[in-house]
Design a protein around this motif. Structure first.
Motif, PDB file in Angstrom:
ATOM      1  N   PRO A 144       0.704  22.449   9.156  1.00 40.05           N
ATOM      2  CA  PRO A 144       0.133  21.462   8.191  1.00 40.05           C
ATOM      3  C   PRO A 144       1.134  20.351   8.232  1.00 40.05           C
ATOM      4  O   PRO A 144       2.322  20.569   8.224  1.00 40.05           O
ATOM      5  CB  PRO A 144      -0.142  21.852   6.968  1.00 40.05           C
ATOM      6  N   LYS A 145       0.850  19.207   8.241  1.00 43.83           N
ATOM      7  CA  LYS A 145       1.729  18.095   8.175  1.00 43.83           C
ATOM      8  C   LYS A 145       1.393  17.131   6.921  1.00 43.83           C
ATOM      9  O   LYS A 145       0.278  16.908   6.496  1.00 43.83           O
ATOM     10  CB  LYS A 145       1.711  17.049   9.211  1.00 43.83           C
ATOM     11  N   PHE A 146       2.567  16.811   6.233  1.00 47.88           N
ATOM     12  CA  PHE A 146       2.374  15.945   4.886  1.00 47.88           C
ATOM     13  C   PHE A 146       3.189  14.777   4.916  1.00 47.88           C
ATOM     14  O   PHE A 146       4.449  14.705   5.596  1.00 47.88           O
ATOM     15  CB  PHE A 146       2.810  16.895   3.760  1.00 47.88           C
ATOM     16  N   ARG A 147       2.667  13.693   4.781  1.00 46.30           N
ATOM     17  CA  ARG A 147       3.358  12.205   4.936  1.00 46.30           C
ATOM     18  C   ARG A 147       3.339  11.366   3.535  1.00 46.30           C
ATOM     19  O   ARG A 147       2.039  11.465   3.125  1.00 46.30           O
ATOM     20  CB  ARG A 147       2.767  11.363   6.032  1.00 46.30           C
ATOM     21  N   PHE A 148       4.229  10.497   3.433  1.00 45.69           N
ATOM     22  CA  PHE A 148       4.284   9.543   2.233  1.00 45.69           C
ATOM     23  C   PHE A 148       4.656   8.521   2.958  1.00 45.69           C
ATOM     24  O   PHE A 148       5.561   8.146   3.714  1.00 45.69           O
ATOM     25  CB  PHE A 148       5.303   9.854   1.189  1.00 45.69           C
ATOM     26  N   TYR A 182       7.541   8.804   5.698  1.00 47.54           N
ATOM     27  CA  TYR A 182       8.509  10.160   5.511  1.00 47.54           C
ATOM     28  C   TYR A 182       7.590  11.295   5.722  1.00 47.54           C
ATOM     29  O   TYR A 182       6.259  11.123   5.212  1.00 47.54           O
ATOM     30  CB  TYR A 182       8.832  10.308   3.944  1.00 47.54           C
ATOM     31  N   ILE A 183       7.887  12.160   6.637  1.00 43.24           N
ATOM     32  CA  ILE A 183       6.922  13.091   7.278  1.00 43.24           C
ATOM     33  C   ILE A 183       7.598  14.456   6.965  1.00 43.24           C
ATOM     34  O   ILE A 183       8.839  14.734   7.272  1.00 43.24           O
ATOM     35  CB  ILE A 183       6.737  13.001   8.964  1.00 43.24           C
ATOM     36  N   ARG A 184       6.751  15.588   6.474  1.00 40.02           N
ATOM     37  CA  ARG A 184       7.176  16.859   6.374  1.00 40.02           C
ATOM     38  C   ARG A 184       6.430  17.648   6.997  1.00 40.02           C
ATOM     39  O   ARG A 184       4.949  17.689   6.822  1.00 40.02           O
ATOM     40  CB  ARG A 184       7.273  17.036   4.701  1.00 40.02           C
ATOM     41  N   GLU A 185       6.938  18.476   8.063  1.00 35.93           N
ATOM     42  CA  GLU A 185       6.138  19.304   8.789  1.00 35.93           C
ATOM     43  C   GLU A 185       6.885  20.530   9.075  1.00 35.93           C
ATOM     44  O   GLU A 185       8.092  20.531   9.748  1.00 35.93           O
ATOM     45  CB  GLU A 185       5.523  18.620  10.120  1.00 35.93           C
ATOM     46  N   SER A 186       6.479  21.773   8.847  1.00 34.42           N
ATOM     47  CA  SER A 186       6.970  22.927   9.304  1.00 34.42           C
ATOM     48  C   SER A 186       8.738  23.378   8.846  1.00 34.42           C
ATOM     49  O   SER A 186       9.502  23.421   9.868  1.00 34.42           O
ATOM     50  CB  SER A 186       6.917  23.324  10.763  1.00 34.42           C
ATOM     51  N   GLN A 187       8.849  22.695   7.794  1.00 34.75           N
ATOM     52  CA  GLN A 187      10.166  22.988   7.121  1.00 34.75           C
ATOM     53  C   GLN A 187      11.299  21.949   7.569  1.00 34.75           C
ATOM     54  O   GLN A 187      12.615  22.083   7.735  1.00 34.75           O
ATOM     55  CB  GLN A 187      10.734  24.420   7.356  1.00 34.75           C
ATOM     56  N   SER A 188      10.655  20.795   8.453  1.00 30.88           N
ATOM     57  CA  SER A 188      11.454  19.853   8.861  1.00 30.88           C
ATOM     58  C   SER A 188      11.183  18.524   8.535  1.00 30.88           C
ATOM     59  O   SER A 188       9.857  18.170   8.148  1.00 30.88           O
ATOM     60  CB  SER A 188      11.513  19.856  10.289  1.00 30.88           C
ATOM     61  N   ARG A 214       0.910  -1.234   0.043  1.00 25.07           N
ATOM     62  CA  ARG A 214      -0.064   0.150  -0.204  1.00 25.07           C
ATOM     63  C   ARG A 214       0.836   1.113   0.045  1.00 25.07           C
ATOM     64  O   ARG A 214       1.684   1.464   0.906  1.00 25.07           O
ATOM     65  CB  ARG A 214      -0.933  -0.181   1.138  1.00 25.07           C
ATOM     66  N   LEU A 215       0.673   2.244  -1.023  1.00 26.04           N
ATOM     67  CA  LEU A 215       1.417   3.424  -1.037  1.00 26.04           C
ATOM     68  C   LEU A 215       0.319   4.522  -0.559  1.00 26.04           C
ATOM     69  O   LEU A 215      -0.951   4.417  -1.509  1.00 26.04           O
ATOM     70  CB  LEU A 215       1.819   3.791  -2.503  1.00 26.04           C
ATOM     71  N   ARG A 216       0.442   5.290   0.503  1.00 22.40           N
ATOM     72  CA  ARG A 216      -0.570   6.544   0.848  1.00 22.40           C
ATOM     73  C   ARG A 216       0.094   7.653   0.953  1.00 22.40           C
ATOM     74  O   ARG A 216       1.154   7.768   1.690  1.00 22.40           O
ATOM     75  CB  ARG A 216      -1.195   5.776   1.856  1.00 22.40           C
ATOM     76  N   THR A 217      -0.493   8.518   0.713  1.00 24.01           N
ATOM     77  CA  THR A 217      -0.014   9.894   0.972  1.00 24.01           C
ATOM     78  C   THR A 217      -1.481  10.854   1.747  1.00 24.01           C
ATOM     79  O   THR A 217      -2.466  10.257   1.618  1.00 24.01           O
ATOM     80  CB  THR A 217       0.204  10.902  -0.175  1.00 24.01           C
TER      81      THR A 217
END
Length: 229
Positions: A138-142, A172-178, A126-129
């Motif tokens: 906001p938080k973005f994840r792959f 993989y987590i992307r949040e607030s430039q980190s 399973r591939l999920r975003t």
């Protein structure tokens, strides 16, 4: 794979979790909790299906503050899926979350799933975003998850049968430039109640904060009931 080998694997993996416990306790951030979960899915047509999920997280040990039982979060998730082939599907979803302190979160998800068989072993990918929004950043994840099921007999599962479920997921987590990563390892014992329902109990070990200070370990005891209309 026969039942003797399955039991051996279950004992070995359970021992792995137990031995890891002592190492996790040495970490500054370590907690243990429970996750009861209820899932419901059904088809709207031959190619369209819906999944609903209800999940509660309660922490009963937190090394940081030595706290006792405390509410962590409640998730209500809905996914609308489309079967694209015999072994693949796509889906979109929405999750509503309530966390301690009356904080509210909204998450949108997109996913692609497919299945393969390797040496008679079913493998699900399973591939999920997902994108999470609240009054915070906001938080973005792959996410990528691989899962398999070990049967105790050669024949297809029937009512009353038991099985082992194992999965590995990396985020993989992307949040607030980190940036950060999270890993999840799951091992569960399942019971096929009948053709429409099943129950699983298991251990879910999650580690994160690899790229920020304070590496974190969480061990969850899970109990999941699924009903298929």
């Amino acid at each position: 794979m026969n039942s003797v080998n399955l039991i051996k694997y279950f004992i070995i993996l359970t021992a792995f979790f137990a031995l890891s416990h002592s190492q996790m306790q040495a970490q500054q951030r370590f907690s243990i909790g429970v996750i009861p979960e209820f899932n419901l899915d059904y088809k709207l047509s031959e190619r369209v299906f819906v999944k609903h999920g209800f999940e509660l997280q309660e922490i009963f040990y937190n090394k940081e503050d030595d706290s006792k039982l405390q509410f962590n979060k409640l998730d209500i998730q809905n996914i609308l899926g489309f079967i694209t082939s015999e072994k693949s599907s796509v889906g979109v979803g929405y999750l509503f979350r309530v966390k301690e302190g009356h904080r509210y979160y909204h998450r949108t998800t997109q996913q692609f799933s497919f299945k393969k068989t390797i040496a008679s072993l079913p493998i699900s990918h399973r591939l999920r975003t997902d994108q999470t929004f609240s009054d915070e950043k906001p938080k973005f994840r792959f996410r990528y998850r691989v899962k398999t099921v070990f049967k105790f007999k050669e024949e297809a599962l029937a009512a009353g049968d038991k099985y082992l479920a194992a999965s590995l997921e990396t985020l993989y987590i992307r949040e607030s430039q980190s940036d950060d990563f999270e890993n999840r390892v799951y091992l569960g014992l399942g019971f096929l109640i009948n053709s429409k329902s099943d129950f699983e109990i298991g251990l879910d070990w999650r580690t994160d904060d690899y790229l920020v200070s304070g590496f974190r370990n969480r061990l969850w005891l899970t109990a999941s009931y699924s009903y298929h209309l």
